[in-house]
Design a protein around this motif. Structure first.
Motif, PDB file in Angstrom:
ATOM      1  N   THR A  88      -3.911   4.731  -8.779  1.00  0.00           N
ATOM      2  CA  THR A  88      -3.554   4.404 -10.295  1.00  0.00           C
ATOM      3  C   THR A  88      -4.212   3.154 -10.776  1.00  0.00           C
ATOM      4  O   THR A  88      -4.539   2.350  -9.711  1.00  0.00           O
ATOM      5  CB  THR A  88      -1.914   4.288 -10.448  1.00  0.00           C
ATOM      6  OG1 THR A  88      -1.286   3.023  -9.874  1.00  0.00           O
ATOM      7  CG2 THR A  88      -1.039   5.461 -10.311  1.00  0.00           C
ATOM      8  N   ALA A  89      -4.251   3.025 -11.985  1.00  0.00           N
ATOM      9  CA  ALA A  89      -4.678   1.490 -12.393  1.00  0.00           C
ATOM     10  C   ALA A  89      -3.754   0.568 -12.621  1.00  0.00           C
ATOM     11  O   ALA A  89      -2.696   0.802 -12.785  1.00  0.00           O
ATOM     12  CB  ALA A  89      -5.627   2.057 -13.972  1.00  0.00           C
ATOM     13  N   PRO A  90      -4.148  -0.693 -12.638  1.00  0.00           N
ATOM     14  CA  PRO A  90      -3.163  -1.868 -12.768  1.00  0.00           C
ATOM     15  C   PRO A  90      -2.633  -1.830 -14.264  1.00  0.00           C
ATOM     16  O   PRO A  90      -3.443  -1.441 -15.153  1.00  0.00           O
ATOM     17  CB  PRO A  90      -3.944  -3.053 -12.436  1.00  0.00           C
ATOM     18  CG  PRO A  90      -5.502  -2.727 -12.535  1.00  0.00           C
ATOM     19  CD  PRO A  90      -5.570  -1.164 -12.517  1.00  0.00           C
ATOM     20  N   TYR A  91      -1.480  -2.448 -14.523  1.00  0.00           N
ATOM     21  CA  TYR A  91      -1.082  -2.718 -15.832  1.00  0.00           C
ATOM     22  C   TYR A  91       0.206  -3.693 -15.668  1.00  0.00           C
ATOM     23  O   TYR A  91       0.443  -4.334 -14.658  1.00  0.00           O
ATOM     24  CB  TYR A  91      -0.088  -1.195 -16.346  1.00  0.00           C
ATOM     25  CG  TYR A  91       0.990  -0.694 -15.454  1.00  0.00           C
ATOM     26  CD1 TYR A  91       2.238  -1.155 -15.647  1.00  0.00           C
ATOM     27  CD2 TYR A  91       0.416   0.124 -14.383  1.00  0.00           C
ATOM     28  CE1 TYR A  91       3.081  -0.780 -15.048  1.00  0.00           C
ATOM     29  CE2 TYR A  91       1.689   0.553 -13.559  1.00  0.00           C
ATOM     30  CZ  TYR A  91       2.904   0.366 -13.996  1.00  0.00           C
ATOM     31  OH  TYR A  91       4.045   0.866 -13.179  1.00  0.00           O
ATOM     32  N   ASP A  92       0.672  -4.011 -17.052  1.00  0.00           N
ATOM     33  CA  ASP A  92       1.462  -4.931 -16.927  1.00  0.00           C
ATOM     34  C   ASP A  92       1.172  -6.432 -16.310  1.00  0.00           C
ATOM     35  O   ASP A  92       1.572  -7.292 -15.562  1.00  0.00           O
ATOM     36  CB  ASP A  92       2.810  -4.527 -16.257  1.00  0.00           C
ATOM     37  CG  ASP A  92       4.075  -5.465 -16.586  1.00  0.00           C
ATOM     38  OD1 ASP A  92       4.068  -6.334 -17.524  1.00  0.00           O
ATOM     39  OD2 ASP A  92       5.112  -5.357 -16.286  1.00  0.00           O
ATOM     40  N   SER A  93      -0.011  -6.918 -17.067  1.00  0.00           N
ATOM     41  CA  SER A  93      -0.497  -8.110 -16.741  1.00  0.00           C
ATOM     42  C   SER A  93      -1.002  -7.939 -15.143  1.00  0.00           C
ATOM     43  O   SER A  93      -1.014  -9.024 -14.496  1.00  0.00           O
ATOM     44  CB  SER A  93       0.360  -9.229 -16.774  1.00  0.00           C
ATOM     45  OG  SER A  93       0.405  -9.389 -17.963  1.00  0.00           O
ATOM     46  N   MET A  94      -1.391  -6.937 -14.499  1.00  0.00           N
ATOM     47  CA  MET A  94      -1.963  -6.562 -13.360  1.00  0.00           C
ATOM     48  C   MET A  94      -0.686  -6.953 -12.124  1.00  0.00           C
ATOM     49  O   MET A  94      -1.068  -6.995 -10.774  1.00  0.00           O
ATOM     50  CB  MET A  94      -3.213  -7.421 -12.750  1.00  0.00           C
ATOM     51  CG  MET A  94      -4.185  -6.886 -13.740  1.00  0.00           C
ATOM     52  SD  MET A  94      -5.686  -7.549 -12.859  1.00  0.00           S
ATOM     53  CE  MET A  94      -7.070  -7.251 -14.158  1.00  0.00           C
ATOM     54  N   LYS A 139       1.821  -4.898 -11.760  1.00  0.00           N
ATOM     55  CA  LYS A 139       2.292  -3.397 -11.112  1.00  0.00           C
ATOM     56  C   LYS A 139       1.178  -2.556 -11.507  1.00  0.00           C
ATOM     57  O   LYS A 139      -0.085  -2.972 -11.628  1.00  0.00           O
ATOM     58  CB  LYS A 139       3.267  -2.893 -12.193  1.00  0.00           C
ATOM     59  CG  LYS A 139       4.619  -3.973 -12.182  1.00  0.00           C
ATOM     60  CD  LYS A 139       5.670  -3.136 -13.038  1.00  0.00           C
ATOM     61  CE  LYS A 139       6.925  -4.136 -13.124  1.00  0.00           C
ATOM     62  NZ  LYS A 139       7.765  -3.684 -14.291  1.00  0.00           N
ATOM     63  N   GLY A 140       1.238  -1.565 -10.740  1.00  0.00           N
ATOM     64  CA  GLY A 140       0.087  -0.392 -10.781  1.00  0.00           C
ATOM     65  C   GLY A 140      -0.700  -0.583  -9.537  1.00  0.00           C
ATOM     66  O   GLY A 140      -0.130  -0.998  -8.611  1.00  0.00           O
ATOM     67  N   GLY A 141      -1.918   0.102  -9.436  1.00  0.00           N
ATOM     68  CA  GLY A 141      -2.755   0.179  -8.327  1.00  0.00           C
ATOM     69  C   GLY A 141      -3.878  -0.357  -8.586  1.00  0.00           C
ATOM     70  O   GLY A 141      -4.203  -1.126  -9.553  1.00  0.00           O
ATOM     71  N   ILE A 142      -5.061   0.007  -7.745  1.00  0.00           N
ATOM     72  CA  ILE A 142      -6.257  -0.359  -7.643  1.00  0.00           C
ATOM     73  C   ILE A 142      -7.289   0.614  -7.725  1.00  0.00           C
ATOM     74  O   ILE A 142      -8.498   0.286  -7.209  1.00  0.00           O
ATOM     75  CB  ILE A 142      -6.407  -1.240  -6.412  1.00  0.00           C
ATOM     76  CG1 ILE A 142      -6.254  -0.765  -5.144  1.00  0.00           C
ATOM     77  CG2 ILE A 142      -5.785  -2.709  -6.477  1.00  0.00           C
ATOM     78  CD1 ILE A 142      -6.740  -1.588  -3.935  1.00  0.00           C
ATOM     79  N   LEU A 143      -7.118   1.777  -8.160  1.00  0.00           N
ATOM     80  CA  LEU A 143      -7.877   2.863  -8.162  1.00  0.00           C
ATOM     81  C   LEU A 143      -9.467   2.635  -8.763  1.00  0.00           C
ATOM     82  O   LEU A 143     -10.312   2.802  -8.231  1.00  0.00           O
ATOM     83  CB  LEU A 143      -7.557   4.178  -8.942  1.00  0.00           C
ATOM     84  CG  LEU A 143      -8.407   5.387  -8.973  1.00  0.00           C
ATOM     85  CD1 LEU A 143      -8.841   5.750  -7.608  1.00  0.00           C
ATOM     86  CD2 LEU A 143      -7.805   6.697  -9.584  1.00  0.00           C
ATOM     87  N   ILE A 168       0.546  -1.303  -0.019  1.00  0.00           N
ATOM     88  CA  ILE A 168      -0.040   0.152  -0.067  1.00  0.00           C
ATOM     89  C   ILE A 168       0.776   1.333   0.054  1.00  0.00           C
ATOM     90  O   ILE A 168       1.696   1.383   0.981  1.00  0.00           O
ATOM     91  CB  ILE A 168      -0.984  -0.026   1.249  1.00  0.00           C
ATOM     92  CG1 ILE A 168      -1.856  -1.381   1.028  1.00  0.00           C
ATOM     93  CG2 ILE A 168      -1.928   1.295   1.268  1.00  0.00           C
ATOM     94  CD1 ILE A 168      -2.753  -1.485   2.347  1.00  0.00           C
ATOM     95  N   ASN A 169       0.572   1.969  -1.121  1.00  0.00           N
ATOM     96  CA  ASN A 169       1.437   3.337  -0.998  1.00  0.00           C
ATOM     97  C   ASN A 169       0.405   4.071  -1.928  1.00  0.00           C
ATOM     98  O   ASN A 169      -0.462   3.817  -2.413  1.00  0.00           O
ATOM     99  CB  ASN A 169       2.866   3.375  -1.738  1.00  0.00           C
ATOM    100  CG  ASN A 169       2.758   2.371  -2.912  1.00  0.00           C
ATOM    101  OD1 ASN A 169       1.973   2.665  -3.928  1.00  0.00           O
ATOM    102  ND2 ASN A 169       3.721   1.455  -3.221  1.00  0.00           N
ATOM    103  N   TRP A 170       0.967   5.355  -2.089  1.00  0.00           N
ATOM    104  CA  TRP A 170       0.271   6.442  -2.825  1.00  0.00           C
ATOM    105  C   TRP A 170      -0.107   5.938  -4.513  1.00  0.00           C
ATOM    106  O   TRP A 170      -1.277   6.180  -4.847  1.00  0.00           O
ATOM    107  CB  TRP A 170       0.700   7.747  -3.069  1.00  0.00           C
ATOM    108  CG  TRP A 170      -0.110   8.812  -3.733  1.00  0.00           C
ATOM    109  CD1 TRP A 170       0.283   9.484  -4.766  1.00  0.00           C
ATOM    110  CD2 TRP A 170      -1.335   9.237  -3.059  1.00  0.00           C
ATOM    111  NE1 TRP A 170      -0.613  10.381  -4.986  1.00  0.00           N
ATOM    112  CE2 TRP A 170      -1.720  10.378  -4.070  1.00  0.00           C
ATOM    113  CE3 TRP A 170      -2.060   9.064  -2.051  1.00  0.00           C
ATOM    114  CZ2 TRP A 170      -2.806  11.349  -4.072  1.00  0.00           C
ATOM    115  CZ3 TRP A 170      -3.086   9.736  -1.929  1.00  0.00           C
ATOM    116  CH2 TRP A 170      -3.612  10.646  -3.066  1.00  0.00           C
ATOM    117  N   GLU A 171       0.847   5.355  -5.066  1.00  0.00           N
ATOM    118  CA  GLU A 171       0.620   4.719  -6.296  1.00  0.00           C
ATOM    119  C   GLU A 171      -0.426   3.691  -6.402  1.00  0.00           C
ATOM    120  O   GLU A 171      -1.206   3.516  -7.110  1.00  0.00           O
ATOM    121  CB  GLU A 171       2.016   4.392  -6.924  1.00  0.00           C
ATOM    122  CG  GLU A 171       2.054   3.957  -8.402  1.00  0.00           C
ATOM    123  CD  GLU A 171       3.082   3.181  -8.783  1.00  0.00           C
ATOM    124  OE1 GLU A 171       3.282   2.778 -10.048  1.00  0.00           O
ATOM    125  OE2 GLU A 171       4.248   3.228  -8.036  1.00  0.00           O
TER     126      GLU A 171
END
Length: 310
Positions: free
Chosen positions: A75-81, A83-87, A68-71
């Motif tokens: 942010t939305a997930p990427y790279d086959s989920m 990386k990224g976030g769960i906004l 859990i961090n700000w990103e």
């Protein structure tokens, strides 16, 4: 002989003994013993439930806080989920839960008012209440299949936010109706009699007297319904949720991502399940915090309303 009769009379008059000379207080001491045993069992059950909740929270927190961090939250997930976030998942879960409550809460309260204030006691009313109680115990996957058949296919809403919210609303209705009806029953009849005696109509009595007095209990039903709607997987999996949606929902007919379905996908159907393990726990922790936050907000409002009424 005279001494024996005198001693027997003294025993009967002694406050420690009954009419037959048996010690008094034995049934009372037994009741106290049974009460102590039952109270200790209830305390043990509460302790076990609290310990189970603490263990679950600690388990999720220990394994999910690093993700859990700000990103992760913005942010939305990427790279086959991997990386990224769960906004999009957070927004989709909030929209579904709140949308379900917007539909289910007024319908549930209105149904409870009719059943408790207007419906005549009889066989029909008993059948209706039996149906509501049975619906409260129906598995959520059944509601999901109902939403798929009725909202998605028959009404041609497609897999959308609206279809998911309506399905969750149908699933939450029995809980809200039951809790609201019990809250209305708890309002003393003297409130109604006093209002009617002052010349108010039946609806004015319900709207201005009965509903404000029962509102804390009604909100309890709303809190329970919101908690169930926000954390359900099966209904939204059939009606609203998709594997990946990088954009936020822009209309009621948009497909959405949800936290329960996102966790399910990462844990079972992802391409790199082990690599996404921290994201799974982090998403679960966010879901728990989100549900607790919505419940806390409703509980605070209920407490303020109760203090205002008292």
């Amino acid at each position: 002989m005279l001494n024996l009769q005198t001693e027997s009379i003294n025993l009967k008059q002694d406050s420690r003994f009954g009419k037959n000379g048996a010690p008094q207080g034995t049934p009372k001491s037994r009741r106290r013993l049974y009460q102590s045993i039952v109270f200790n069992l209830l305390r043990a059950a509460a302790l076990v439930n609290g310990a189970a909740l603490a263990i679950i929270l600690w388990f999720m927190l220990a394994r999910g806080w690093r993700a859990i961090n700000w990103e992760f939250l913005t942010t939305a997930p990427y790279d086959s989920m991997t990386k990224g976030g769960i906004l999009p998942c957070i927004v989709g879960t909030l929209c579904l839960g709140l949308g379900a409550m917007v539909v289910a809460f007024p319908i549930g309260v209105a149904s409870a008012i009719y059943l408790n204030e207007y419906a005549r006691p009889g066989k029909v009313l008993r059948i209706i209440r039996l149906g509501i109680n049975n619906l409260a115990g129906v598995p959520s996957v059944v509601f999901g299949l109902f939403g798929l058949a009725f909202f998605v296919i028959y009404l041609e809403m497609g897999v959308s936010l609206l279809a998911g919210a309506l399905t969750l609303a149908a699933m939450s209705l029995p809980v809200i109706i039951g809790a609201s009806e019990e809250a209305l029953k708890s309002v003393p009849d003297t409130y109604r009699e006093a209002s009617l005696g002052l010349g108010a109509t039946k609806w004015q009595t319900i709207y201005r007297v009965v509903l404000p007095a029962a509102m804390p209990g009604i909100l309890t039903g709303g809190i329970l319904g919101l908690s169930r709607a926000a954390g359900e997987l099966a209904p939204v999996m059939f009606t609203a949720a998709v594997y990946f949606a990088p954009k936020l929902p822009s209309s009621p007919f948009s497909e959405v991502m949800t936290l329960p379905y996102h966790i399910y996908v990462l844990a079972t159907a992802g391409t790199e399940i082990e690599a996404t393990r921290p994201l799974q726990y982090g998403s679960a922790l966010v879901l728990i915090v989100l549900v607790l936050g919505m419940n806390l907000a409703a509980i605070i409002y209920r407490a303020r309303l109760r203090n205002r009424l008292s």
